[in-house]
Design a protein around this motif. Structure first.
Motif, PDB file in Angstrom:
ATOM      1  N   ARG A  95      -1.434  12.081  -4.579  1.00  0.00           N
ATOM      2  CA  ARG A  95      -2.000  10.808  -5.052  1.00  0.00           C
ATOM      3  C   ARG A  95      -2.942  10.211  -3.998  1.00  0.00           C
ATOM      4  NH1 ARG A  95       3.492   8.235  -7.583  1.00  0.00           N
ATOM      5  NH2 ARG A  95       3.407   9.351  -9.560  1.00  0.00           N
ATOM      6  N   ARG A  96      -2.510  10.259  -2.750  1.00  0.00           N
ATOM      7  CA  ARG A  96      -3.324   9.714  -1.655  1.00  0.00           C
ATOM      8  C   ARG A  96      -4.644  10.482  -1.531  1.00  0.00           C
ATOM      9  NH1 ARG A  96       0.499   9.260   1.746  1.00  0.00           N
ATOM     10  NH2 ARG A  96       0.369  11.374   2.554  1.00  0.00           N
ATOM     11  N   ARG A  97      -4.601  11.815  -1.599  1.00  0.00           N
ATOM     12  CA  ARG A  97      -5.827  12.626  -1.524  1.00  0.00           C
ATOM     13  C   ARG A  97      -6.758  12.335  -2.699  1.00  0.00           C
ATOM     14  NH1 ARG A  97      -2.212  16.774   0.238  1.00  0.00           N
ATOM     15  NH2 ARG A  97      -2.168  17.614  -1.877  1.00  0.00           N
ATOM     16  N   CYS A  98      -6.184  12.203  -3.890  1.00  0.00           N
ATOM     17  CA  CYS A  98      -7.006  11.882  -5.069  1.00  0.00           C
ATOM     18  C   CYS A  98      -7.672  10.525  -4.913  1.00  0.00           C
ATOM     19  CB  CYS A  98      -6.155  11.905  -6.344  1.00  0.00           C
ATOM     20  SG  CYS A  98      -5.697  13.558  -6.876  1.00  0.00           S
ATOM     21  N   PHE A  99      -6.937   9.551  -4.401  1.00  0.00           N
ATOM     22  CA  PHE A  99      -7.493   8.214  -4.193  1.00  0.00           C
ATOM     23  C   PHE A  99      -8.626   8.258  -3.165  1.00  0.00           C
ATOM     24  CE2 PHE A  99      -7.454   4.053  -2.065  1.00  0.00           C
ATOM     25  CZ  PHE A  99      -7.713   3.240  -3.161  1.00  0.00           C
ATOM     26  N   GLU A 100      -8.427   8.983  -2.076  1.00  0.00           N
ATOM     27  CA  GLU A 100      -9.466   9.109  -1.050  1.00  0.00           C
ATOM     28  C   GLU A 100     -10.696   9.819  -1.604  1.00  0.00           C
ATOM     29  OE1 GLU A 100      -7.413  11.159   2.068  1.00  0.00           O
ATOM     30  OE2 GLU A 100      -6.347   9.354   2.735  1.00  0.00           O
ATOM     31  N   GLN A 101     -10.480  10.879  -2.367  1.00  0.00           N
ATOM     32  CA  GLN A 101     -11.586  11.629  -2.974  1.00  0.00           C
ATOM     33  C   GLN A 101     -12.372  10.729  -3.926  1.00  0.00           C
ATOM     34  OE1 GLN A 101     -12.699  14.644  -2.296  1.00  0.00           O
ATOM     35  NE2 GLN A 101     -14.277  14.623  -3.859  1.00  0.00           N
ATOM     36  N   GLN A 102     -11.658   9.944  -4.713  1.00  0.00           N
ATOM     37  CA  GLN A 102     -12.318   9.033  -5.649  1.00  0.00           C
ATOM     38  C   GLN A 102     -13.167   8.015  -4.874  1.00  0.00           C
ATOM     39  OE1 GLN A 102      -9.601   6.849  -8.126  1.00  0.00           O
ATOM     40  NE2 GLN A 102     -11.236   5.911  -9.328  1.00  0.00           N
ATOM     41  N   GLY A 103     -12.654   7.526  -3.763  1.00  0.00           N
ATOM     42  CA  GLY A 103     -13.417   6.578  -2.937  1.00  0.00           C
ATOM     43  C   GLY A 103     -14.690   7.212  -2.391  1.00  0.00           C
ATOM     44  N   ARG A 104     -14.588   8.455  -1.927  1.00  0.00           N
ATOM     45  CA  ARG A 104     -15.772   9.161  -1.407  1.00  0.00           C
ATOM     46  C   ARG A 104     -16.796   9.371  -2.523  1.00  0.00           C
ATOM     47  NH1 ARG A 104     -11.797  12.114   1.579  1.00  0.00           N
ATOM     48  NH2 ARG A 104     -11.758  13.709  -0.039  1.00  0.00           N
ATOM     49  N   GLU A 105     -16.321   9.747  -3.703  1.00  0.00           N
ATOM     50  CA  GLU A 105     -17.229   9.981  -4.827  1.00  0.00           C
ATOM     51  C   GLU A 105     -17.912   8.696  -5.262  1.00  0.00           C
ATOM     52  OE1 GLU A 105     -14.743  11.900  -7.702  1.00  0.00           O
ATOM     53  OE2 GLU A 105     -14.864  13.847  -6.681  1.00  0.00           O
ATOM     54  N   ARG A 124     -36.112  13.345   0.087  1.00  0.00           N
ATOM     55  CA  ARG A 124     -34.785  12.879   0.502  1.00  0.00           C
ATOM     56  C   ARG A 124     -33.761  13.212  -0.558  1.00  0.00           C
ATOM     57  NH1 ARG A 124     -37.340   7.754   1.853  1.00  0.00           N
ATOM     58  NH2 ARG A 124     -36.430   7.013  -0.078  1.00  0.00           N
ATOM     59  N   GLU A 125     -34.134  13.032  -1.808  1.00  0.00           N
ATOM     60  CA  GLU A 125     -33.209  13.322  -2.907  1.00  0.00           C
ATOM     61  C   GLU A 125     -32.841  14.799  -2.906  1.00  0.00           C
ATOM     62  OE1 GLU A 125     -32.946  12.770  -7.734  1.00  0.00           O
ATOM     63  OE2 GLU A 125     -34.736  12.128  -6.678  1.00  0.00           O
ATOM     64  N   ALA A 126     -33.809  15.660  -2.663  1.00  0.00           N
ATOM     65  CA  ALA A 126     -33.548  17.105  -2.664  1.00  0.00           C
ATOM     66  C   ALA A 126     -32.687  17.513  -1.480  1.00  0.00           C
ATOM     67  CB  ALA A 126     -34.859  17.872  -2.655  1.00  0.00           C
ATOM     68  N   SER A 127     -32.733  16.726  -0.364  1.00  0.00           N
ATOM     69  CA  SER A 127     -31.998  17.120   0.826  1.00  0.00           C
ATOM     70  C   SER A 127     -30.574  16.585   0.837  1.00  0.00           C
ATOM     71  CB  SER A 127     -32.738  16.639   2.076  1.00  0.00           C
ATOM     72  OG  SER A 127     -32.708  15.231   2.150  1.00  0.00           O
ATOM     73  N   LEU A 128     -30.170  15.848  -0.189  1.00  0.00           N
ATOM     74  CA  LEU A 128     -28.805  15.345  -0.247  1.00  0.00           C
ATOM     75  C   LEU A 128     -27.829  16.506  -0.363  1.00  0.00           C
ATOM     76  CD1 LEU A 128     -29.078  12.285  -2.647  1.00  0.00           C
ATOM     77  CD2 LEU A 128     -28.645  12.250  -0.209  1.00  0.00           C
ATOM     78  N   PRO A 129     -26.644  16.371   0.271  1.00  0.00           N
ATOM     79  CA  PRO A 129     -25.648  17.437   0.145  1.00  0.00           C
ATOM     80  C   PRO A 129     -25.154  17.508  -1.293  1.00  0.00           C
ATOM     81  CG  PRO A 129     -24.711  15.533   1.262  1.00  0.00           C
ATOM     82  CD  PRO A 129     -26.183  15.261   1.072  1.00  0.00           C
ATOM     83  N   PRO A 130     -24.738  18.698  -1.727  1.00  0.00           N
ATOM     84  CA  PRO A 130     -24.232  18.823  -3.090  1.00  0.00           C
ATOM     85  C   PRO A 130     -22.998  17.961  -3.271  1.00  0.00           C
ATOM     86  CG  PRO A 130     -23.917  20.859  -1.851  1.00  0.00           C
ATOM     87  CD  PRO A 130     -24.691  19.923  -0.977  1.00  0.00           C
ATOM     88  N   SER A 131     -22.782  17.515  -4.479  1.00  0.00           N
ATOM     89  CA  SER A 131     -21.657  16.644  -4.782  1.00  0.00           C
ATOM     90  C   SER A 131     -20.357  17.373  -4.485  1.00  0.00           C
ATOM     91  CB  SER A 131     -21.713  16.241  -6.250  1.00  0.00           C
ATOM     92  OG  SER A 131     -20.554  15.523  -6.571  1.00  0.00           O
ATOM     93  N   SER A 132     -19.435  16.655  -3.821  1.00  0.00           N
ATOM     94  CA  SER A 132     -18.153  17.274  -3.474  1.00  0.00           C
ATOM     95  C   SER A 132     -17.245  17.358  -4.684  1.00  0.00           C
ATOM     96  CB  SER A 132     -17.493  16.469  -2.356  1.00  0.00           C
ATOM     97  OG  SER A 132     -17.353  15.113  -2.751  1.00  0.00           O
ATOM     98  N   SER A 133     -17.600  16.688  -5.792  1.00  0.00           N
ATOM     99  CA  SER A 133     -16.760  16.765  -6.985  1.00  0.00           C
ATOM    100  C   SER A 133     -16.869  18.107  -7.672  1.00  0.00           C
ATOM    101  CB  SER A 133     -17.137  15.640  -7.947  1.00  0.00           C
ATOM    102  OG  SER A 133     -18.461  15.814  -8.382  1.00  0.00           O
ATOM    103  N   ALA A 134     -17.926  18.881  -7.349  1.00  0.00           N
ATOM    104  CA  ALA A 134     -18.095  20.194  -7.973  1.00  0.00           C
ATOM    105  C   ALA A 134     -17.143  21.223  -7.387  1.00  0.00           C
ATOM    106  CB  ALA A 134     -19.548  20.672  -7.797  1.00  0.00           C
ATOM    107  N   SER A 135     -16.578  20.918  -6.219  1.00  0.00           N
ATOM    108  CA  SER A 135     -15.687  21.898  -5.577  1.00  0.00           C
ATOM    109  C   SER A 135     -14.280  21.796  -6.027  1.00  0.00           C
ATOM    110  CB  SER A 135     -15.751  21.768  -4.070  1.00  0.00           C
ATOM    111  OG  SER A 135     -15.483  20.444  -3.661  1.00  0.00           O
TER     112      SER A 135
END
Length: 153
Positions: A33-43, A142-153
């Protein structure tokens, strides 16, 4: 029946093992639950950063479109003036010496066509438009150089 089996001759150790397993599962669930909450905050933070970037790009695009409209209007005015000048008697027209107008990178200018633009007129407005367009290109970069979304992993 299960309760009797737990409290039978082996009831003590078996009950202790069940309590331990229950505690371990509760800890693992809480960690998930804690990891999911942290991930949601990052997203959510990443989404907000992308929204800010999109707003900046839209602002740059609006400025570029405005500059393009201004340049198109100035070009049309200059074309009309040249058309009027070409209709005047040839004795009244003194042809200026051919010049090469400054051009943005990637475009070429023909030395056979004289530039009749006054200094600081269309050329300076064109330079401002090219700068705005460069700004929009940097925004897209700048938009092209953004890191890929971490939600895809």
């Amino acid at each position: 029946a299960l309760r009797r089996a737990l409290h039978g001759p082996l009831g003590g150790p078996l009950e202790h093992q069940a309590t331990q397993a229950n505690d371990e599962l509760a800890q693992q669930l809480e960690a998930m639950r804690r990891r999911c909450f942290e991930q949601q905050g990052r997203e959510e933070h990443e989404v907000e950063e992308l929204r800010v970037l999109i707003r900046a790009c839209r602002d740059d695009l609006a400025k570029s479109e405005e500059n393009f409209s201004s340049m198109a209007r100035l070009f049309d005015e200059q074309r009309r003036e040249q058309a009027k000048a070409s209709l005047r008697p040839s004795s009244a027209i003194v042809a200026p010496a051919p010049t090469v107008a400054p051009t943005p990178t990637g475009l070429s200018s023909s030395p056979t066509r004289p530039s009749t633009a006054p200094p600081g007129g269309i050329a300076s407005r064109f330079s401002a438009a090219v700068e705005t367009q460069s700004s929009a290109s940097r925004c897209i970069g700048r938009e092209a150089s953004l890191p890929p979304s971490s939600s895809a992993s």
